[in-house]
Write a protein that holds these residues in place. Structure first.
Motif, short mmCIF file in Angstrom:
data_model
loop_
_atom_site.label_atom_id
_atom_site.label_comp_id
_atom_site.label_asym_id
_atom_site.label_seq_id
_atom_site.Cartn_x
_atom_site.Cartn_y
_atom_site.Cartn_z
N VAL A 36 0.94 0.38 -15.10
CA VAL A 36 -0.24 -0.28 -15.67
C VAL A 36 -1.21 -0.66 -14.55
O VAL A 36 -0.81 -1.32 -13.59
CB VAL A 36 0.22 -1.57 -16.39
CG1 VAL A 36 -0.97 -2.35 -16.91
CG2 VAL A 36 1.19 -1.24 -17.51
N GLU A 37 -2.47 -0.26 -14.69
CA GLU A 37 -3.46 -0.55 -13.65
C GLU A 37 -4.73 -1.08 -14.28
O GLU A 37 -5.28 -0.44 -15.18
CB GLU A 37 -3.73 0.72 -12.84
CG GLU A 37 -4.92 0.66 -11.89
CD GLU A 37 -4.85 -0.51 -10.89
OE1 GLU A 37 -3.83 -0.66 -10.22
OE2 GLU A 37 -5.84 -1.26 -10.81
N LYS A 38 -5.20 -2.21 -13.78
CA LYS A 38 -6.37 -2.82 -14.45
C LYS A 38 -7.66 -2.03 -14.20
O LYS A 38 -8.55 -2.02 -15.04
CB LYS A 38 -6.52 -4.29 -14.07
CG LYS A 38 -6.95 -4.56 -12.67
CD LYS A 38 -7.10 -6.06 -12.47
CE LYS A 38 -7.39 -6.39 -11.03
NZ LYS A 38 -7.38 -7.81 -10.75
N GLY A 285 5.77 -4.71 -2.50
CA GLY A 285 4.51 -4.68 -1.76
C GLY A 285 4.02 -6.09 -1.48
O GLY A 285 4.81 -7.03 -1.29
N ASP A 286 2.69 -6.24 -1.46
CA ASP A 286 2.08 -7.54 -1.16
C ASP A 286 2.48 -8.63 -2.15
O ASP A 286 2.42 -9.81 -1.82
CB ASP A 286 0.55 -7.42 -1.17
CG ASP A 286 -0.01 -6.99 0.17
OD1 ASP A 286 0.78 -6.57 1.03
OD2 ASP A 286 -1.24 -7.05 0.34
N ALA A 287 2.84 -8.26 -3.36
CA ALA A 287 3.23 -9.27 -4.35
C ALA A 287 4.44 -10.05 -3.85
O ALA A 287 4.58 -11.24 -4.14
CB ALA A 287 3.52 -8.61 -5.70
N GLY A 298 1.37 -3.85 6.06
CA GLY A 298 1.42 -3.99 4.59
C GLY A 298 1.57 -2.67 3.84
O GLY A 298 2.31 -2.61 2.85
N CYS A 299 0.86 -1.63 4.28
CA CYS A 299 0.95 -0.35 3.55
C CYS A 299 2.35 0.24 3.70
O CYS A 299 2.96 0.66 2.71
CB CYS A 299 -0.09 0.64 4.08
SG CYS A 299 -1.79 0.10 3.86
N GLY A 300 2.84 0.28 4.94
CA GLY A 300 4.19 0.82 5.15
C GLY A 300 5.21 0.06 4.34
O GLY A 300 6.08 0.65 3.69
C1 LIG Z 1 -8.28 -6.99 6.42
C2 LIG Z 1 -7.03 -6.24 6.05
C3 LIG Z 1 -6.63 -5.15 6.82
C4 LIG Z 1 -5.44 -4.48 6.53
N1 LIG Z 1 -5.07 -3.45 7.32
C5 LIG Z 1 -3.87 -2.85 7.13
C6 LIG Z 1 -3.42 -1.78 7.96
O1 LIG Z 1 -4.10 -1.34 8.90
N2 LIG Z 1 -2.20 -1.25 7.71
C7 LIG Z 1 -1.40 -1.71 6.72
O2 LIG Z 1 -0.29 -1.21 6.56
N3 LIG Z 1 -1.81 -2.70 5.90
C8 LIG Z 1 -3.01 -3.27 6.07
N4 LIG Z 1 -3.43 -4.26 5.22
C9 LIG Z 1 -2.54 -4.67 4.12
C10 LIG Z 1 -2.57 -3.64 2.97
O3 LIG Z 1 -3.90 -3.46 2.54
C11 LIG Z 1 -1.70 -4.13 1.83
O4 LIG Z 1 -0.48 -4.61 2.37
C12 LIG Z 1 -1.38 -3.04 0.79
O5 LIG Z 1 -2.55 -2.56 0.18
C13 LIG Z 1 -0.44 -3.58 -0.27
O6 LIG Z 1 -0.26 -2.62 -1.25
P1 LIG Z 1 0.24 -3.02 -2.71
O7 LIG Z 1 0.46 -1.74 -3.44
O8 LIG Z 1 1.35 -3.98 -2.60
O9 LIG Z 1 -0.95 -3.86 -3.36
P2 LIG Z 1 -2.51 -3.55 -3.52
O10 LIG Z 1 -2.91 -2.39 -2.70
O11 LIG Z 1 -3.21 -4.84 -3.31
O12 LIG Z 1 -2.64 -3.13 -5.05
C14 LIG Z 1 -2.46 -3.99 -6.14
C15 LIG Z 1 -2.85 -3.23 -7.42
O13 LIG Z 1 -2.57 -4.03 -8.56
C16 LIG Z 1 -3.64 -3.94 -9.48
N5 LIG Z 1 -3.60 -5.17 -10.30
C17 LIG Z 1 -3.74 -6.46 -9.87
N6 LIG Z 1 -3.59 -7.31 -10.89
C18 LIG Z 1 -3.35 -6.56 -12.00
C19 LIG Z 1 -3.11 -6.87 -13.37
N7 LIG Z 1 -3.08 -8.14 -13.83
N8 LIG Z 1 -2.90 -5.85 -14.25
C20 LIG Z 1 -2.92 -4.56 -13.81
N9 LIG Z 1 -3.15 -4.21 -12.53
C21 LIG Z 1 -3.35 -5.19 -11.61
C22 LIG Z 1 -4.87 -3.86 -8.57
O14 LIG Z 1 -5.99 -3.34 -9.25
C23 LIG Z 1 -4.34 -2.92 -7.46
O15 LIG Z 1 -4.51 -1.56 -7.81
C24 LIG Z 1 -4.63 -4.91 5.45
C25 LIG Z 1 -5.05 -5.99 4.65
C26 LIG Z 1 -6.23 -6.64 4.95
C27 LIG Z 1 -6.65 -7.83 4.10
#
Ligand SMILES: Cc1cc2nc3c(=O)[nH]c(=O)nc-3n(C[C@H](O)[C@H](O)[C@H](O)COP(=O)(O)OP(=O)(O)OC[C@H]3O[C@@H](n4cnc5c(N)ncnc54)[C@H](O)[C@@H]3O)c2cc1C
Length: 416
Positions: A36-38, A285-287, A298-300
């Protein structure tokens, strides 16, 4: 209005790096997954990110069969090196680990397309998780709302919060977040990369930080991470302040070309830690863990934690054991792999200067390729802090004694 009910093995909220990874691996294992993606846009991407995927995340990209596609899209294999006033800490090229850098506007759609193409995965774009369905204490599904305001109940054995740093799923489930302060802010912009250098570089200017991440399209992202007392200067004219910080970078073997933008800024980025499981629920992930972006983890970790979860809950989704057993396994794995790293990242994130031990470590590692190689394995998150300390402490003391004692009667020289 409630329109339809779906039954799934897993509902994953968030179709970014972590969510798509878990969806692909669960789908490949035979699970029926709602992803699910908003955002309604299949090309949506995270805008504020320096997009360096650490070497620790690369094996997961290979497992997902994505590394080739990422490199074909222009992703570059990049080594990581650090500068301090005692010189460069960089592993010899043949021993340095390589991450991969591809702008998120290219990376995210590749990952999402792969998830959508996986048998068993139903990608639901334009659907926002608004409520959790419960069975007693356990989470048993998600209510989602589409762009027309129509609600649907998606029932599942497992609900996964992959919805990023501000996780609404965690909040709805009542999973508390521990927030640790961040003492720096970040501005960044893309520049042309006339030198073609592929090394990712971080300059520790103690306590200010500059960084350069070469990427696809002949570009390099320059980042200034500065302590918050410098914020007024950046607020007045962010572009001029960023250009000044880039021009002041010491000992750079390369200089950026024309700035092509966009100018990106992130003023608040507190570290956020949540327990990664609750009954019927997992966070990835970030959650689960959003740490200081300085170290580009964070990405890794989003890719890795998505894969750990899929592996840990697979037996339960096949009916071979209770779900709680798989979730407990995931919690232990998450903790074992990331807790130590997060501790040291959070400790440095408050904007402080180096402590004497860090000074000694950088001083020694800048003089010893063996130490630099161990440091590389740690900084690219391939070994844990305890493994790093076990390998480096005796050698650091020996190198520091050899190099520093003759100069300063026991202290680390202030600079080279
Ligand atoms: C300034 C900055 C620089 C960074 N640089 C790096 C870097 O160089 N290397 C690195 O590894 N990491 C970096 N990061 C961290 C990285 O961006 C994150 O750790 C990574 O994107 C986390 O991925 P994720 O899939 O957990 O979450 P996210 O990429 O945040 O994705 C969350 C998803 O959930 C969706 N969503 C949210 N709420 C809902 C809802 N209620 N219903 C449905 N969908 C929803 C959003 O639309 C989004 O698609 C950086 C972060 C910042 C702030």
């Amino acid at each position: 209005m409630v329109r339809r009910a779906g039954e799934y093995d897993a509902v994953i909220v968030g179709a970014s790096l972590a969510g798509c990874t878990a969806a692909i691996l669960l789908g490949r294992g035979g699970a029926r997954v709602a992803l699910v993606e908003k955002s309604p846009d299949p090309g949506a991407f995270k805008r504020i990110c320096s997009h360096m995927v650490q070497a620790s995340g690369v094996p997961t990209l290979e497992r997902l069969d994505l590394l080739e596609a990422i490199v074909a899209a222009g992703g570059i294999r990049s080594r990581l090196r650090f500068w301090t006033e005692w010189g460069w800490v960089e592993a010899p090229p043949e021993r340095a680990a390589q991450g991969v850098n591809l702008r998120r506007e290219l990376l995210d759609p590749i990952v999402r397309e792969a998830a959508a193409a996986t048998a068993g995965v139903e990608l639901m774009l334009g659907h926002e998780a608004v409520r959790l369905l419960r069975d007693g204490d356990a989470v048993r599904g998600v209510a989602v709302r589409d762009r027309d305001g129509v609600d649907a109940d998606l029932r599942a054995t497992l609900v996964v919060g992959a919805d990023g740093r501000e996780s609404h799923v965690a909040e709805l489930a009542g999973v508390p977040a521990k927030t640790l302060p961040h003492g720096r802010f970040a501005y960044a912009s893309y520049f042309e990369n006339p030198s073609g250098s592929l090394d990712s570089s971080v300059w520790f200017l103690d306590p200010q930080i500059s960084a350069a991440f070469p990427t696809d399209g002949g570009l390099v992202l320059y980042v200034a991470m500065q302590t918050k007392d410098r914020l007024p200067e950046f607020r007045r004219d962010p572009k001029a302040a960023l250009l000044a910080s880039v021009a002041a970078i010491p000992e750079s073997s390369t200089r950026p070309g024309r700035e092509v933008g966009p100018l990106l800024g992130k003023l608040q980025m507190p570290n956020r830690v949540r327990g990664p499981v609750a009954p019927g629920l997992a966070l990835i992930g970030d959650a689960a863990l959003a740490t200081d972006p300085l170290f580009g983890v964070g990405c890794g970790w989003a890719f890795q934690s998505g894969a750990w979860l899929a592996d840990c809950v697979a037996p339960a989704l096949h009916g071979a054991e209770p779900l709680q057993k798989g979730l407990a396994r995931y919690r232990r794995r998450h903790r074992r792999e990331l807790r130590g790293h997060a501790f040291f990242i959070h400790d440095y994130a408050n904007g402080r200067r180096f402590n004497p031990i860090e000074k000694l470590a950088f001083f020694a590692a800048a003089r010893d390729p063996e130490l630099a190689t161990m440091f590389d394995a740690y900084a690219t998150r391939q070994i844990r802090p305890t493994q790093m300390f076990a390998k480096t402490i005796p050698r650091t003391i020996a190198v520091a004694a050899r190099e520093a004692l003759p100069h300063r009667g026991g202290g680390v020289p202030a600079s080279r």
